[in-house]
Design a protein around this motif. Structure first.
Motif, PDB file in Angstrom:
ATOM      1  N   MET A   1    -131.721-104.333 -41.895  1.00 41.28           N
ATOM      2  CA  MET A   1    -131.528-103.184 -41.002  1.00 41.28           C
ATOM      3  C   MET A   1    -130.109-102.641 -41.157  1.00 41.28           C
ATOM      4  O   MET A   1    -129.156-103.406 -41.288  1.00 41.28           O
ATOM      5  N   ARG A   2    -129.979-101.339 -41.135  1.00 38.55           N
ATOM      6  CA  ARG A   2    -128.667-100.712 -41.248  1.00 38.55           C
ATOM      7  C   ARG A   2    -128.132-100.409 -39.842  1.00 38.55           C
ATOM      8  O   ARG A   2    -128.893-100.025 -38.949  1.00 38.55           O
ATOM      9  N   TYR A   3    -126.822-100.591 -39.688  1.00 45.24           N
ATOM     10  CA  TYR A   3    -126.190-100.398 -38.386  1.00 45.24           C
ATOM     11  C   TYR A   3    -125.147 -99.286 -38.444  1.00 45.24           C
ATOM     12  O   TYR A   3    -124.472 -99.093 -39.450  1.00 45.24           O
ATOM     13  N   ALA A   4    -125.051 -98.590 -37.337  1.00 48.41           N
ATOM     14  CA  ALA A   4    -124.008 -97.582 -37.161  1.00 48.41           C
ATOM     15  C   ALA A   4    -122.861 -98.232 -36.399  1.00 48.41           C
ATOM     16  O   ALA A   4    -123.049 -98.734 -35.288  1.00 48.41           O
ATOM     17  N   LEU A   5    -121.667 -98.247 -36.992  1.00 43.77           N
ATOM     18  CA  LEU A   5    -120.483 -98.833 -36.377  1.00 43.77           C
ATOM     19  C   LEU A   5    -119.630 -97.743 -35.741  1.00 43.77           C
ATOM     20  O   LEU A   5    -119.676 -96.582 -36.136  1.00 43.77           O
ATOM     21  N   TYR A   6    -118.862 -98.165 -34.755  1.00 44.48           N
ATOM     22  CA  TYR A   6    -117.910 -97.242 -34.145  1.00 44.48           C
ATOM     23  C   TYR A   6    -116.837 -96.889 -35.159  1.00 44.48           C
ATOM     24  O   TYR A   6    -116.127 -97.766 -35.665  1.00 44.48           O
ATOM     25  N   ARG A   7    -116.728 -95.618 -35.478  1.00 45.66           N
ATOM     26  CA  ARG A   7    -115.700 -95.137 -36.394  1.00 45.66           C
ATOM     27  C   ARG A   7    -114.553 -94.569 -35.569  1.00 45.66           C
ATOM     28  O   ARG A   7    -114.693 -93.554 -34.896  1.00 45.66           O
ATOM     29  N   SER A   8    -113.435 -95.231 -35.626  1.00 40.23           N
ATOM     30  CA  SER A   8    -112.351 -94.937 -34.699  1.00 40.23           C
ATOM     31  C   SER A   8    -111.648 -93.625 -35.016  1.00 40.23           C
ATOM     32  O   SER A   8    -111.575 -93.187 -36.167  1.00 40.23           O
ATOM     33  N   ASN A   9    -111.111 -93.035 -33.966  1.00 38.71           N
ATOM     34  CA  ASN A   9    -110.255 -91.859 -34.124  1.00 38.71           C
ATOM     35  C   ASN A   9    -108.992 -92.241 -34.885  1.00 38.71           C
ATOM     36  O   ASN A   9    -108.432 -91.433 -35.640  1.00 38.71           O
ATOM     37  N   THR A  10    -108.555 -93.480 -34.708  1.00 39.34           N
ATOM     38  CA  THR A  10    -107.395 -93.974 -35.454  1.00 39.34           C
ATOM     39  C   THR A  10    -107.638 -93.865 -36.953  1.00 39.34           C
ATOM     40  O   THR A  10    -106.795 -93.358 -37.705  1.00 39.34           O
ATOM     41  N   ARG A  76    -113.087-106.291 -31.717  1.00 36.76           N
ATOM     42  CA  ARG A  76    -114.306-107.007 -31.300  1.00 36.76           C
ATOM     43  C   ARG A  76    -115.469-106.024 -31.197  1.00 36.76           C
ATOM     44  O   ARG A  76    -115.374-105.000 -30.518  1.00 36.76           O
ATOM     45  N   THR A  77    -116.561-106.342 -31.856  1.00 33.42           N
ATOM     46  CA  THR A  77    -117.720-105.449 -31.929  1.00 33.42           C
ATOM     47  C   THR A  77    -118.987-106.236 -31.663  1.00 33.42           C
ATOM     48  O   THR A  77    -119.205-107.303 -32.252  1.00 33.42           O
ATOM     49  N   VAL A  78    -119.825-105.732 -30.766  1.00 30.95           N
ATOM     50  CA  VAL A  78    -121.106-106.365 -30.453  1.00 30.95           C
ATOM     51  C   VAL A  78    -122.216-105.550 -31.109  1.00 30.95           C
ATOM     52  O   VAL A  78    -122.384-104.360 -30.821  1.00 30.95           O
ATOM     53  N   MET A 256    -123.648-106.345 -43.536  1.00 35.73           N
ATOM     54  CA  MET A 256    -122.922-105.304 -42.815  1.00 35.73           C
ATOM     55  C   MET A 256    -121.678-104.886 -43.596  1.00 35.73           C
ATOM     56  O   MET A 256    -120.923-105.713 -44.089  1.00 35.73           O
ATOM     57  N   GLN A 257    -121.466-103.584 -43.719  1.00 31.49           N
ATOM     58  CA  GLN A 257    -120.313-103.040 -44.422  1.00 31.49           C
ATOM     59  C   GLN A 257    -119.328-102.446 -43.416  1.00 31.49           C
ATOM     60  O   GLN A 257    -119.683-101.533 -42.672  1.00 31.49           O
ATOM     61  N   ASP A 258    -118.115-102.980 -43.382  1.00 29.15           N
ATOM     62  CA  ASP A 258    -117.085-102.518 -42.455  1.00 29.15           C
ATOM     63  C   ASP A 258    -116.077-101.665 -43.218  1.00 29.15           C
ATOM     64  O   ASP A 258    -115.129-102.182 -43.808  1.00 29.15           O
ATOM     65  N   GLY A 259    -116.277-100.352 -43.203  1.00 26.55           N
ATOM     66  CA  GLY A 259    -115.408 -99.456 -43.960  1.00 26.55           C
ATOM     67  C   GLY A 259    -113.995 -99.356 -43.437  1.00 26.55           C
ATOM     68  O   GLY A 259    -113.090 -98.906 -44.150  1.00 26.55           O
ATOM     69  N   ASP A 260    -113.760 -99.780 -42.187  1.00 32.95           N
ATOM     70  CA  ASP A 260    -112.419 -99.679 -41.609  1.00 32.95           C
ATOM     71  C   ASP A 260    -111.556-100.896 -41.912  1.00 32.95           C
ATOM     72  O   ASP A 260    -110.350-100.890 -41.664  1.00 32.95           O
ATOM     73  N   ALA A 261    -112.156-101.980 -42.431  1.00 38.21           N
ATOM     74  CA  ALA A 261    -111.418-103.224 -42.629  1.00 38.21           C
ATOM     75  C   ALA A 261    -110.184-103.074 -43.530  1.00 38.21           C
ATOM     76  O   ALA A 261    -109.127-103.636 -43.213  1.00 38.21           O
ATOM     77  N   PRO A 262    -110.255-102.338 -44.655  1.00 38.72           N
ATOM     78  CA  PRO A 262    -109.064-102.260 -45.512  1.00 38.72           C
ATOM     79  C   PRO A 262    -107.833-101.701 -44.811  1.00 38.72           C
ATOM     80  O   PRO A 262    -106.710-102.153 -45.059  1.00 38.72           O
ATOM     81  N   ALA A 263    -108.023-100.732 -43.929  1.00 39.43           N
ATOM     82  CA  ALA A 263    -106.871-100.099 -43.273  1.00 39.43           C
ATOM     83  C   ALA A 263    -106.524-100.732 -41.936  1.00 39.43           C
ATOM     84  O   ALA A 263    -105.371-100.707 -41.519  1.00 39.43           O
ATOM     85  N   LEU A 264    -107.519-101.304 -41.243  1.00 41.81           N
ATOM     86  CA  LEU A 264    -107.298-101.744 -39.869  1.00 41.81           C
ATOM     87  C   LEU A 264    -107.527-103.238 -39.663  1.00 41.81           C
ATOM     88  O   LEU A 264    -107.444-103.718 -38.536  1.00 41.81           O
ATOM     89  N   GLY A 265    -107.822-103.980 -40.701  1.00 42.04           N
ATOM     90  CA  GLY A 265    -108.013-105.420 -40.567  1.00 42.04           C
ATOM     91  C   GLY A 265    -109.441-105.795 -40.223  1.00 42.04           C
ATOM     92  O   GLY A 265    -110.273-104.963 -39.879  1.00 42.04           O
TER      93      GLY A 265
END
Length: 338
Positions: A1-10, A76-78, A256-265
């Motif tokens: 299943m594919r998930y939509a993650l919160y994409r931050s304004n940051t 932290r993400t649920v 799960m692919q976390d596209g924000d990890a490289p810039a935000l940890g």
């Protein structure tokens, strides 16, 4: 299943700066955020905002809340693991008498299976903070001083001692398509009880006039409905977390692919699952179903002894027994879920 993650304004602003020639370095969360801090107020001034106005703008409020989430909450993400869980939480009923506040504000993001909607409104991932209204306001003011050396006002129009919820989420146009805007919501007091008591079933439109107009005055009717639904989902998840903690476990969904990890940890990920089986008791038929989830608040002193004596009264919840109906054998079953 594919998930939509919160994409931050940051992250969106960092991408914008990168397009303008700034260097966003992989693995350098501290350096990337420092660059954003140094640039944000300059960007605000270029749009005619004073620093004080920038802090209380939608973008400013969201950036401050996201910084708390990134640096202190480790993003932290649920993950709500199935559409069925999301639907059960939105339609659940709650028996309660007032809602206590956590000792310190709790901030987490909600990630959803892609493509979900409720009452015709596409659902979106969001960032949630739950806590005492004055504590959330003071966190915002302290963060503004730390990042931008601005002494913000920690006051709030909400009852300062009441439970409050702050939400951030991407905006949508009137057709439910994501746009480049972000929505910020901060409500508390009796509106929290109203959100829990609202029936978000087939008659959701009857809820809108009573609640949605109080959520925000500067967004479209569609976005008010979105805020209403996501606020209710966040509150329901918070109660579910208390009532059935074993249904929420550490770890991200496989693949799960976390596209924000490289810039935000890296993020701290948790998965929330249904506490009952999808198929129900043995011998169920396609027409068999269970009534809506129902959660009851525990308030008697006997529930706050021993291991629970330090918990605030009203902070514990239990799922009420549910009944399976339309049994093939003509008998309705009750399954106790505790």
């Amino acid at each position: 299943m594919r998930y939509a993650l919160y994409r931050s304004n940051t992250r969106a602003l960092l991408k914008h700066l990168q397009q303008l020639g700034a260097k966003v370095r992989k693995g350098d969360t501290r350096g990337n955020l420092k660059m954003l801090d140094e640039t944000y107020l300059k960007m605000a001034r270029s749009m005619g905002q004073t620093p004080e106005e920038a802090v209380v703008s939608v973008s400013g409020r969201i950036l401050l809340r996201e910084r708390q989430w990134i640096t202190e909450g480790q993003r932290r993400t649920v993950f709500l693991d199935t559409p069925k869980l999301v639907n059960n939480l939105l339609l659940a009923r709650f028996s309660h008498e007032g809602l206590p506040c956590p000792d310190v504000p709790q901030t987490f993001a909600i990630a959803l299976p892609e493509g979900l909607s409720h009452a015709g409104v596409p659902l979106t991932p969001c960032l949630v903070t739950l806590g005492k209204a004055i504590d959330i306001a003071e966190q915002q003011a302290q963060m503004a001083h730390r990042l931008w050396k601005i002494d913000g006002d920690a006051g709030t129009e909400i009852d300062p001692q009441s439970l409050a919820i702050m939400l951030s989420m991407p905006g949508q146009d009137d057709q439910g398509r994501p746009d480049d805007s972000y929505l910020s919501l901060f409500v508390g007091g009796d509106l929290i009880s109203g959100l829990l008591d609202a029936d978000l079933g087939d008659d959701i439109e009857s809820v809108i006039p009573a609640l949605a107009k109080r959520l925000s005055l500067d967004v479209s009717a569609h976005e008010r409905r979105l805020q209403l639904i996501m606020s209710r989902l966040a509150l329901a998840l918070w109660i579910y977390w208390s009532a059935v903690p074993e249904a929420i476990v550490d770890g991200a969904p496989k693949g799960m692919q976390d596209g924000d990890a490289p810039a935000l940890g890296r993020m701290v990920a948790l998965q929330a699952s249904n506490y009952s089986s999808a198929s129900g008791p043995a011998g169920t038929s396609p027409d068999e179903h269970h009534r809506r989830w129902h959660f009851r608040q525990l308030r008697h002193d006997k529930f706050y002894r021993g291991d629970f004596e330090k918990m605030a009264r009203g902070s514990r919840w239990v799922p009420v027994s549910r009944a399976w109906v339309n049994r093939e054998d003509g008998e309705d079953l009750t399954a106790t879920l505790q």
